[in-house]
Design a protein around this motif. Structure first.
Motif, mmCIF file in Angstrom:
data_model
loop_
_atom_site.group_PDB
_atom_site.id
_atom_site.type_symbol
_atom_site.label_atom_id
_atom_site.label_comp_id
_atom_site.label_asym_id
_atom_site.label_seq_id
_atom_site.Cartn_x
_atom_site.Cartn_y
_atom_site.Cartn_z
ATOM 1 N N LEU A 1 0.828 -1.205 0.000
ATOM 2 C CA LEU A 1 0.000 0.000 0.000
ATOM 3 C C LEU A 1 0.862 1.255 0.000
ATOM 4 C CD1 LEU A 1 -2.879 1.166 0.170
ATOM 5 C CD2 LEU A 1 -2.648 1.099 2.648
ATOM 6 N N LEU A 2 1.898 1.269 0.824
ATOM 7 C CA LEU A 2 2.788 2.425 0.875
ATOM 8 C C LEU A 2 3.584 2.577 -0.417
ATOM 9 C CD1 LEU A 2 4.118 2.251 4.541
ATOM 10 C CD2 LEU A 2 2.425 3.814 3.583
ATOM 11 N N MET A 3 3.989 1.454 -1.038
ATOM 12 C CA MET A 3 4.684 1.530 -2.325
ATOM 13 C C MET A 3 3.791 2.147 -3.389
ATOM 14 S SD MET A 3 7.232 -1.655 -3.108
ATOM 15 C CE MET A 3 5.922 -2.791 -3.382
ATOM 16 N N ALA A 4 2.535 1.727 -3.425
ATOM 17 C CA ALA A 4 1.608 2.258 -4.428
ATOM 18 C C ALA A 4 1.375 3.752 -4.211
ATOM 19 C CB ALA A 4 0.289 1.494 -4.379
ATOM 20 N N ILE A 5 1.089 4.138 -2.995
ATOM 21 C CA ILE A 5 0.817 5.550 -2.704
ATOM 22 C C ILE A 5 2.069 6.393 -2.926
ATOM 23 C CG2 ILE A 5 0.230 7.190 -0.876
ATOM 24 C CD1 ILE A 5 -1.592 4.978 0.286
ATOM 25 N N GLY A 6 3.191 5.939 -2.401
ATOM 26 C CA GLY A 6 4.436 6.699 -2.537
ATOM 27 C C GLY A 6 4.905 6.796 -3.972
ATOM 28 N N GLY A 7 4.821 5.701 -4.712
ATOM 29 C CA GLY A 7 5.267 5.711 -6.103
ATOM 30 C C GLY A 7 4.462 6.650 -6.963
ATOM 31 N N PHE A 8 3.141 6.564 -6.848
ATOM 32 C CA PHE A 8 2.305 7.458 -7.648
ATOM 33 C C PHE A 8 2.401 8.900 -7.139
ATOM 34 C CE2 PHE A 8 -0.056 3.426 -8.622
ATOM 35 C CZ PHE A 8 0.442 3.334 -9.914
ATOM 36 N N GLY A 9 2.687 9.072 -5.859
ATOM 37 C CA GLY A 9 2.925 10.416 -5.326
ATOM 38 C C GLY A 9 4.178 11.049 -5.924
#
Length: 80
Positions: free
Chosen positions: A28-36
């Motif tokens: 979840l953090l990878m998805a949010i951070g990456g797209f951020g």
């Protein structure tokens, strides 16, 4: 540009884990951070307009490019 590649790969990797049923805090953090990161790069590009005004040092560019290459290689190795 290379920072957006790294962010996109992190975001897609996290999203693929989530869609594959492997929901965890890390994915979840990878998805949010990456797209951020990708959104931050897009915002910076739109807000500055001329990229020559905010060009980073050549060492920083090479380091970001190396990170992007390593991220692509890691993603490819993980999917094989």
């Amino acid at each position: 540009m290379s920072l957006s590649v790294v962010g996109g790969l992190l975001g897609l990797n996290g999203l693929s884990e989530i869609l594959g049923g492997e929901t965890s805090l890390a994915s979840l953090l990878m998805a949010i951070g990456g797209f951020g990161i990708v959104l931050g790069v897009i915002y910076d590009r739109i807000s500055t307009g001329d990229s020559s005004e905010s060009a980073p040092d050549a060492r920083v560019v090479r380091l970001a490019l190396l990170g992007a290459v390593l991220a692509v290689a890691g993603t490819l190795l993980e999917t094989i």
